[in-house]
Design an enzyme around this catalytic site. Structure first.
Site, PDB file in Angstrom:
ATOM      1  N   VAL A  61      21.630  -6.491  51.747  1.00  0.00           N
ATOM      2  CA  VAL A  61      22.065  -7.841  51.406  1.00  0.00           C
ATOM      3  C   VAL A  61      22.738  -8.187  49.878  1.00  0.00           C
ATOM      4  O   VAL A  61      21.809  -8.014  49.054  1.00  0.00           O
ATOM      5  CB  VAL A  61      21.409  -8.920  52.138  1.00  0.00           C
ATOM      6  CG1 VAL A  61      21.819 -10.142  51.463  1.00  0.00           C
ATOM      7  CG2 VAL A  61      21.069  -8.073  53.578  1.00  0.00           C
ATOM      8  N   ARG A 108      30.447 -17.671  55.234  1.00  0.00           N
ATOM      9  CA  ARG A 108      30.900 -17.020  55.575  1.00  0.00           C
ATOM     10  C   ARG A 108      32.093 -18.344  57.139  1.00  0.00           C
ATOM     11  O   ARG A 108      30.701 -18.550  58.048  1.00  0.00           O
ATOM     12  CB  ARG A 108      31.501 -16.535  56.277  1.00  0.00           C
ATOM     13  CG  ARG A 108      31.677 -15.601  54.572  1.00  0.00           C
ATOM     14  CD  ARG A 108      32.372 -15.737  53.651  1.00  0.00           C
ATOM     15  NE  ARG A 108      32.156 -15.076  52.393  1.00  0.00           N
ATOM     16  CZ  ARG A 108      31.906 -15.617  51.460  1.00  0.00           C
ATOM     17  NH1 ARG A 108      31.101 -16.643  51.342  1.00  0.00           N
ATOM     18  NH2 ARG A 108      31.519 -14.564  50.360  1.00  0.00           N
ATOM     19  N   THR A 137      46.455   4.304  56.518  1.00  0.00           N
ATOM     20  CA  THR A 137      45.126   4.697  55.113  1.00  0.00           C
ATOM     21  C   THR A 137      43.851   4.713  55.815  1.00  0.00           C
ATOM     22  O   THR A 137      43.773   5.165  57.566  1.00  0.00           O
ATOM     23  CB  THR A 137      44.881   3.317  54.560  1.00  0.00           C
ATOM     24  OG1 THR A 137      45.167   2.720  55.268  1.00  0.00           O
ATOM     25  CG2 THR A 137      46.415   3.749  53.904  1.00  0.00           C
ATOM     26  N   LYS A 192      46.600 -11.169  48.072  1.00  0.00           N
ATOM     27  CA  LYS A 192      46.940 -11.820  49.453  1.00  0.00           C
ATOM     28  C   LYS A 192      48.062 -12.656  48.818  1.00  0.00           C
ATOM     29  O   LYS A 192      48.802 -13.904  49.304  1.00  0.00           O
ATOM     30  CB  LYS A 192      46.243 -11.824  50.599  1.00  0.00           C
ATOM     31  CG  LYS A 192      45.543 -10.524  50.483  1.00  0.00           C
ATOM     32  CD  LYS A 192      46.743 -10.132  51.454  1.00  0.00           C
ATOM     33  CE  LYS A 192      46.614 -11.061  53.412  1.00  0.00           C
ATOM     34  NZ  LYS A 192      48.226 -10.514  53.908  1.00  0.00           N
ATOM     35  N   THR A 232      44.155 -14.837  54.491  1.00  0.00           N
ATOM     36  CA  THR A 232      42.924 -14.523  54.879  1.00  0.00           C
ATOM     37  C   THR A 232      42.786 -15.724  53.841  1.00  0.00           C
ATOM     38  O   THR A 232      43.457 -16.959  53.213  1.00  0.00           O
ATOM     39  CB  THR A 232      42.623 -14.086  54.350  1.00  0.00           C
ATOM     40  OG1 THR A 232      41.071 -14.551  53.691  1.00  0.00           O
ATOM     41  CG2 THR A 232      43.050 -13.894  52.279  1.00  0.00           C
ATOM     42  N   ASP A 233      41.922 -16.691  54.383  1.00  0.00           N
ATOM     43  CA  ASP A 233      41.201 -18.020  53.652  1.00  0.00           C
ATOM     44  C   ASP A 233      40.510 -17.686  51.765  1.00  0.00           C
ATOM     45  O   ASP A 233      40.359 -18.526  51.470  1.00  0.00           O
ATOM     46  CB  ASP A 233      39.651 -18.876  54.444  1.00  0.00           C
ATOM     47  CG  ASP A 233      38.420 -17.153  54.584  1.00  0.00           C
ATOM     48  OD1 ASP A 233      38.522 -16.283  54.622  1.00  0.00           O
ATOM     49  OD2 ASP A 233      38.109 -18.116  54.959  1.00  0.00           O
ATOM     50  N   ASP A 269      52.456   1.603  60.863  1.00  0.00           N
ATOM     51  CA  ASP A 269      50.566   1.981  60.317  1.00  0.00           C
ATOM     52  C   ASP A 269      51.138   2.896  59.193  1.00  0.00           C
ATOM     53  O   ASP A 269      51.326   4.400  59.510  1.00  0.00           O
ATOM     54  CB  ASP A 269      50.073   1.868  61.243  1.00  0.00           C
ATOM     55  CG  ASP A 269      48.676   1.052  60.047  1.00  0.00           C
ATOM     56  OD1 ASP A 269      47.772   2.556  59.039  1.00  0.00           O
ATOM     57  OD2 ASP A 269      48.014   0.989  60.770  1.00  0.00           O
ATOM     58  N   ASP A 329      55.200   4.379  55.669  1.00  0.00           N
ATOM     59  CA  ASP A 329      54.349   2.903  54.424  1.00  0.00           C
ATOM     60  C   ASP A 329      55.981   1.802  54.081  1.00  0.00           C
ATOM     61  O   ASP A 329      56.692   2.310  54.319  1.00  0.00           O
ATOM     62  CB  ASP A 329      54.372   3.910  52.997  1.00  0.00           C
ATOM     63  CG  ASP A 329      54.074   2.898  52.129  1.00  0.00           C
ATOM     64  OD1 ASP A 329      54.679   1.824  50.957  1.00  0.00           O
ATOM     65  OD2 ASP A 329      52.876   3.576  51.453  1.00  0.00           O
ATOM     66  N   ASN A 353      25.165 -15.058  55.138  1.00  0.00           N
ATOM     67  CA  ASN A 353      24.771 -13.523  55.321  1.00  0.00           C
ATOM     68  C   ASN A 353      24.101 -12.471  56.155  1.00  0.00           C
ATOM     69  O   ASN A 353      23.847 -12.530  57.033  1.00  0.00           O
ATOM     70  CB  ASN A 353      25.500 -12.919  54.613  1.00  0.00           C
ATOM     71  CG  ASN A 353      27.029 -13.128  53.789  1.00  0.00           C
ATOM     72  OD1 ASN A 353      27.580 -13.341  55.213  1.00  0.00           O
ATOM     73  ND2 ASN A 353      27.158 -12.763  53.127  1.00  0.00           N
TER      74      ASN A 353
END
Length: 371
Positions: free
Chosen positions: A217, A225, A32, A165, A135-136, A29, A59, A260
């Site tokens: 918001v 989500r 960060t 990604k 990720t989706d 790791d 890194d 959300n």
């Protein structure tokens, strides 16, 4: 070998792995802002777990360091969590996302490939896996009536984060098909749970509510989500690592689609119950609608039938049980929240939200989103 094991999902996975599997882990790791060694303090406090755990500060773009880790530790698998992951930060500064998510993944693949090709035919080579956690968001956005994302859904990333990604996913796919590296990709929905850095919706809402601050918001708050409790995600990754088919992708979701605004209201209700204000005022009064983020995806939803059918994995937590557990954890770990919300974090919050005009009327916010 875990990359990013001091971050939110990575540290939960290290804890889960040492508890459930109990075999050695080396954690790389770069520490960060979102990487916190204190996430794994309980490992050092447990003599048996501490003997199984090795931390390497470095890194992903340091190829020599990567080669040394493979030589010294000879991992039977790589689980690649390390990534810049916050959409808002990717909008303000995409460079770091391309460097970490694309360049870093490329260099990790190259060193994993070199290590794999150095292995002689036999059990060690046959057992080696490279599991890439994604990720989706690579799939883009859905309308209210669209079916959930399947593993065959075409990629259509809409943010710099999602694009980075998606690019890393394509690299992993190419290294499998071109170099026969034994890779597997997982694409998960929104994670939540303990140890999540308080820039994301759920911990930010909890932290701000307790501090008496506005609960921001975006837009009309109707972005949907699919919420996945982080320890359920960890158990899914263990299942994929053990039984997943090489070269395949597995979607991992919690089957908990929520808007959300509904999430924020549920959090407020839980805080009203578990940590009520002395004056009895509901936390929901702190909700403040703000200008939506650029290119904000409207809905994500995961079709997890493949992992359920092939690997017999199902989430253990409902949204209600997982969210209650999460709120209780943050209430019991105020010192952790205080330690990670440094001056640099406060500067980021101000940078991200101060420039957004208030949109306290949801109808106004909705028209802005639609436009």
């Amino acid at each position: 070998m875990i990359t990013g094991g001091c971050g939110f999902i990575g540290s939960n996975f290290v804890l889960d792995w040492l508890e459930k599997v109990g075999s050695p882990v080396v954690n790389l790791d770069s520490l960060t802002y979102a990487g916190n060694p204190e996430n794994l303090a309980s490992v050092y406090a447990n003599r048996e777990q501490a003997a199984l755990y090795t931390f390497v500060h470095g890194d992903l773009n340091d190829s020599e360091l990567l080669a040394q880790i493979f030589r010294d530790h000879r991992p039977r698998a790589v689980v690649h969590f390390a990534a810049e992951s916050h959409v808002d930060r990717s909008i303000h500064g995409p460079d770091a996302f391309l460097r970490a998510n694309i360049d870093g993944t490329f260099r990790l693949l190259q060193q994993a490939r070199a290590f794999y090709q150095s292995l002689e035919e036999g059990p060690e080579r046959e057992a080696f896996r490279f599991l890439h956690v994604s990720t989706d968001e690579v799939y883009g956005t859905l309308s209210p009536t669209d079916p959930p994302f399947a593993e065959t859904t075409a990629y259509a990333p809409n943010s710099p984060y999602a694009a980075s990604k998606a690019a890393s996913d394509m690299l992993v796919r190419a290294w499998h098909h071109t170099y026969k590296l034994p890779t597997i990709i997982t694409n998960c929905s929104n994670n939540y749970g303990p140890l999540q850095f308080p820039e994301k919706l759920i911990p930010l809402t909890i932290s701000n509510a307790l501090a008496g601050k506005h609960l921001p918001v975006y837009g009309d708050g109707q972005q949907v989500r699919d919420w996945l409790y982080v320890r359920d995600h960890c158990s899914a990754i263990r299942a994929v690592l053990a039984q997943g088919r090489l070269g395949e992708t597995y979607n991992i979701g919690g089957n908990n689609q929520r808007a959300n605004l509904d999430v924020v209201n549920t959090l407020c209700a839980l805080l009203d119950e578990l940590s009520p204000k002395p004056n009895g005022e509901p936390y929901a009064k702190q909700i403040s609608f703000v200008e939506d983020r650029p290119g904000h995806d409207r809905r994500y939803a995961i079709d997890a039938r493949k992992i359920q059918a092939e690997l017999h994995w199902y989430p253990a937590e409902t949204f209600e049980t997982g969210l209650r557990s999460t709120v209780q954890w943050y209430l019991s770990n105020a010192a952790w929240v205080e330690s990670v919300t440094s001056g640099a974090y406060q500067h980021w919050v101000e940078q991200n939200y101060a420039g957004r005009s208030a949109a306290t009327d949801p109808k106004v916010a909705k028209s802005e989103v639609s436009a």
